[in-house]
Scaffold this motif. Structure first.
Motif, PDB file in Angstrom:
ATOM      1  N   TYR A  74     -49.324  39.215 -37.824  1.00 22.45           N
ATOM      2  CA  TYR A  74     -49.909  40.473 -38.200  1.00 22.45           C
ATOM      3  C   TYR A  74     -51.434  40.787 -38.248  1.00 22.45           C
ATOM      4  O   TYR A  74     -51.997  41.858 -38.003  1.00 22.45           O
ATOM      5  CB  TYR A  74     -49.358  40.825 -39.712  1.00 22.45           C
ATOM      6  N   ILE A  75     -52.152  39.737 -38.730  1.00 22.10           N
ATOM      7  CA  ILE A  75     -53.760  39.780 -38.721  1.00 22.10           C
ATOM      8  C   ILE A  75     -54.215  40.105 -37.667  1.00 22.10           C
ATOM      9  O   ILE A  75     -55.086  40.894 -37.262  1.00 22.10           O
ATOM     10  CB  ILE A  75     -54.207  38.534 -39.612  1.00 22.10           C
ATOM     11  N   ILE A  76     -53.621  39.293 -36.591  1.00 26.38           N
ATOM     12  CA  ILE A  76     -54.363  39.466 -35.059  1.00 26.38           C
ATOM     13  C   ILE A  76     -53.770  40.939 -34.495  1.00 26.38           C
ATOM     14  O   ILE A  76     -54.542  41.606 -33.835  1.00 26.38           O
ATOM     15  CB  ILE A  76     -53.464  38.410 -34.207  1.00 26.38           C
ATOM     16  N   LEU A  77     -52.697  41.531 -34.968  1.00 28.40           N
ATOM     17  CA  LEU A  77     -52.257  42.741 -34.579  1.00 28.40           C
ATOM     18  C   LEU A  77     -52.954  43.810 -35.066  1.00 28.40           C
ATOM     19  O   LEU A  77     -53.321  44.825 -34.518  1.00 28.40           O
ATOM     20  CB  LEU A  77     -50.555  42.909 -34.640  1.00 28.40           C
ATOM     21  N   PHE A  78     -53.228  43.664 -36.280  1.00 29.90           N
ATOM     22  CA  PHE A  78     -53.565  44.909 -37.145  1.00 29.90           C
ATOM     23  C   PHE A  78     -54.970  44.790 -37.714  1.00 29.90           C
ATOM     24  O   PHE A  78     -55.601  45.841 -38.493  1.00 29.90           O
ATOM     25  CB  PHE A  78     -52.569  45.348 -38.282  1.00 29.90           C
ATOM     26  N   LEU A  79     -55.559  43.745 -37.475  1.00 32.94           N
ATOM     27  CA  LEU A  79     -57.085  43.716 -38.044  1.00 32.94           C
ATOM     28  C   LEU A  79     -57.757  44.886 -37.569  1.00 32.94           C
ATOM     29  O   LEU A  79     -58.579  45.188 -38.455  1.00 32.94           O
ATOM     30  CB  LEU A  79     -57.721  42.410 -37.727  1.00 32.94           C
ATOM     31  N   PRO A  80     -57.910  45.337 -36.298  1.00 30.54           N
ATOM     32  CA  PRO A  80     -58.758  46.474 -36.044  1.00 30.54           C
ATOM     33  C   PRO A  80     -58.569  47.932 -36.908  1.00 30.54           C
ATOM     34  O   PRO A  80     -59.323  48.598 -36.849  1.00 30.54           O
ATOM     35  CB  PRO A  80     -58.467  46.784 -34.606  1.00 30.54           C
ATOM     36  N   VAL A  81     -57.453  48.025 -37.474  1.00 27.95           N
ATOM     37  CA  VAL A  81     -57.189  49.127 -38.050  1.00 27.95           C
ATOM     38  C   VAL A  81     -58.122  49.079 -39.341  1.00 27.95           C
ATOM     39  O   VAL A  81     -58.712  50.134 -39.913  1.00 27.95           O
ATOM     40  CB  VAL A  81     -55.866  49.194 -38.422  1.00 27.95           C
ATOM     41  N   THR A  82     -58.172  47.912 -40.092  1.00 25.82           N
ATOM     42  CA  THR A  82     -58.799  48.007 -41.377  1.00 25.82           C
ATOM     43  C   THR A  82     -60.101  48.122 -41.252  1.00 25.82           C
ATOM     44  O   THR A  82     -61.168  48.240 -41.807  1.00 25.82           O
ATOM     45  CB  THR A  82     -58.449  46.610 -42.258  1.00 25.82           C
ATOM     46  N   ILE A  83     -60.811  47.213 -39.874  1.00 27.30           N
ATOM     47  CA  ILE A  83     -61.962  47.289 -39.641  1.00 27.30           C
ATOM     48  C   ILE A  83     -62.528  48.571 -39.451  1.00 27.30           C
ATOM     49  O   ILE A  83     -63.670  48.934 -39.862  1.00 27.30           O
ATOM     50  CB  ILE A  83     -62.424  46.275 -38.362  1.00 27.30           C
TER      51      ILE A  83
END
Length: 539
Positions: free
Chosen positions: A406-415
């Motif tokens: 999940y981190i790999i998938l959605f990290l750019p959303v929070t960044i």
């Protein structure tokens, strides 16, 4: 000779390098898969049919991004800059499409709007023999745009709300009309928000499988999923995935050319500013504006929700028994919460390195993180399993490995959410704090994070909702026997139990409702209260 080392920047740089390693896992897997093949994969990739799929994919990405931008800009401007009624109601509903999984919305659109769909059946007594074709390019474009525009709407609406009215009024004083002021002043100030949102929409479209498969529009993701389902062709699928990585790189390069390094904060204490005066609309303009909003919301919110309700009621009337396991709700919410917390923490570290230090390692980390958002979930999941078996076998078949995916998938959303908020903080605040003797970490914890807390929570909530509906990665990475709402929806739908799939789908929407309301009213905002409390600053 004494060498001064910034401990904070050093720690953040090391942490960012670790994140680069994490988010590069799928890329490493794909490269190993392709290079370990004895056959000539290039002959399989560079075929006429593959060129056609590339053109189809890029055309869809471009069209969905542009249409989503038009919808988001229109809604943001009407809601934020005019005096229309029911603003809170419209704002919440405008964000709500983000909670519908594309495979659920796709099934509803096909079931109701297809050539032999329910609506055509209802209209046949009136002489309507066939509805317009929804399959193919136009159907996929419209559906994905209706599901994707909230990514842009959230960021653009917030940035529009933060623009200093003095800038636009100065343009008016210089003789520019409203249209020229919007083009010459407002749009350039919205450029970072538009760019961040467009990247998310473009990469989401690039990686989507549910909508394009149901609407029969062959893209690279569909081809990849087809190849992955054939175990003997997984090398070809990995090669196709590397082509998607190339597309994602091109999108990020284009973003770098469009958005240059500039200051987007205003002169207030925290970056807040005087809001622009609302545009007074006459009655006919108000009616037209409200009609536009209702038209978009009808197809993006009311129609999918009606479809789920119809399936549920029809199944109940037919006597279909729904034995729902409520543990699925806990499973979905718990892993989504852990994913959100993990992504927020990592993004805070990376955003601090980018915004406060303009560090190249942080910038590289941000760019690489977007690759995960542009790859199909199945490619990321298989990459995580590959590394899990080779390097961290104790974590195989555990929740920890699922969270890593999940981190790999959605990290750019929070960044994107956190960095966007940080960019609007006046940097003189940190300088004032340091000049008063406060350490960098004190300034970050007591000043910076409290100022952007709404943006932090907004990013976390977005990850929470995206994780709730994520399907491929959850199916592959989840421990044996661990089921969620999304896997339950897909399981029932694949067996044509639409009433049973409608119940968890509606639960997914209802659970996300309160979080959507928060995003609509508090997301991506900043406050000067922490500055006043901790630095005793008076305005």
């Amino acid at each position: 000779m004494k060498i001064n080392i910034d401990i904070g920047q050093t720690f953040l740089s090391i942490f960012s390098l670790f994140i680069i390693f994490i988010v590069s896992i799928p890329l490493v897997y794909l490269v190993v898969r392709v290079l370990g093949n004895d056959g000539n994969v290039l002959d399989l990739i560079f075929r006429r049919r593959i060129y056609e799929i590339i053109i189809r994919t890029l055309t869809l990405v471009f069209s969905v991004t542009i249409l989503s931008l038009i919808i988001a800009l229109t809604l943001s401007w009407i809601i934020e800059r005019t005096d229309i009624p029911w603003k809170k109601f419209f704002t919440i509903l405008s964000v709500l499409p983000i909670v519908f999984p594309s495979y659920v919305a796709g099934m509803i659109f096909v079931d109701f709007l297809g050539p032999k769909g329910r609506i055509q059946g209802w209209l046949e007594p009136l002489g309507v023999d066939q509805l317009p074709e929804i399959y193919g390019f136009w159907g996929s474009t419209i559906l994905l745009s209706l599901l994707s525009y909230p990514y842009l709407f959230l960021i653009i609406r917030s940035s529009l709300n933060r623009i200093d009215a003095n800038l636009e009024e100065a343009s008016n004083v210089l003789g520019k009309n409203g249209v020229k002021t919007f083009i010459l002043v407002t749009l350039p100030l919205l450029r970072p928000a538009i760019s961040s949102g467009c990247i998310l929409v473009a990469l989401y479209t690039l990686s989507d499988f549910g909508a394009v498969s149901l609407l029969r529009y062959e893209t690279f993701t569909w081809a990849i999923m087809t190849q992955y389902e054939s175990s003997f062709n997984r090398v070809v699928a990995a090669s196709f995935s590397l082509v998607l990585v190339l597309f994602a790189f091109l999108i990020l390069i284009l973003d770098g050319l469009i958005v240059k390094s500039k200051n987007y904060y205003v002169s207030g204490i925290s970056g807040t500013s005087r809001k622009a005066k609302l545009i007074k609309l006459n009655l006919s303009s108000k009616i037209f504006s409200v009609f536009i909003i209702f038209f978009i919301i009808f197809f993006s919110v009311f129609f999918p929700f009606y479809g789920l309700t119809y399936w549920l009621i029809r199944g109940a009337i037919a006597g279909e028994i729904i034995n729902f396991n409520w543990l699925l709700v806990w499973n979905s919410m718990s892993v989504s919460f852990l994913a959100a917390i993990s992504c927020v923490f990592c993004s805070l570290m990376i955003s601090l390195l980018i915004v406060k230090y303009n560090n190249k390692i942080g910038i590289l980390t941000e760019k690489i993180s977007y690759l995960g958002f542009g790859l199909p979930g199945i490619a990321i999941a298989l990459g995580v399993i590959f590394v899990g078996l080779k390097l961290i076998s104790p974590l195989y078949q555990t929740i920890a490995l699922l969270i890593l995916g999940y981190i790999i998938l959605f990290l750019p959303v929070t960044i994107g959410a956190i960095k966007s908020s940080m960019l609007h903080i006046n940097p003189h605040i940190e300088e004032a704090s340091r000049s008063l003797g406060f350490k960098m970490w004190y300034t970050t914890l007591k000043i910076t994070i409290p100022i952007i807390i709404s943006g932090v929570l907004a990013g976390g909530i977005l990850v929470f909702m995206l994780t709730m509906k994520e399907l491929p990665a959850t199916m592959i990475l989840a421990p044996l026997g661990f089921e969620t709402l999304s896997t339950s929806i897909w399981s029932y739908s694949s067996e044509a139990f639409f009433a049973k799939s409608a119940f968890p789908s509606m639960l997914l929407v209802l659970i996300s409702g309160p979080f959507t309301a928060y995003l609509a009213f508090r997301g991506y905002t900043i406050s000067d209260k922490p500055v006043k409390e901790n630095l005793n600053v008076r305005r």
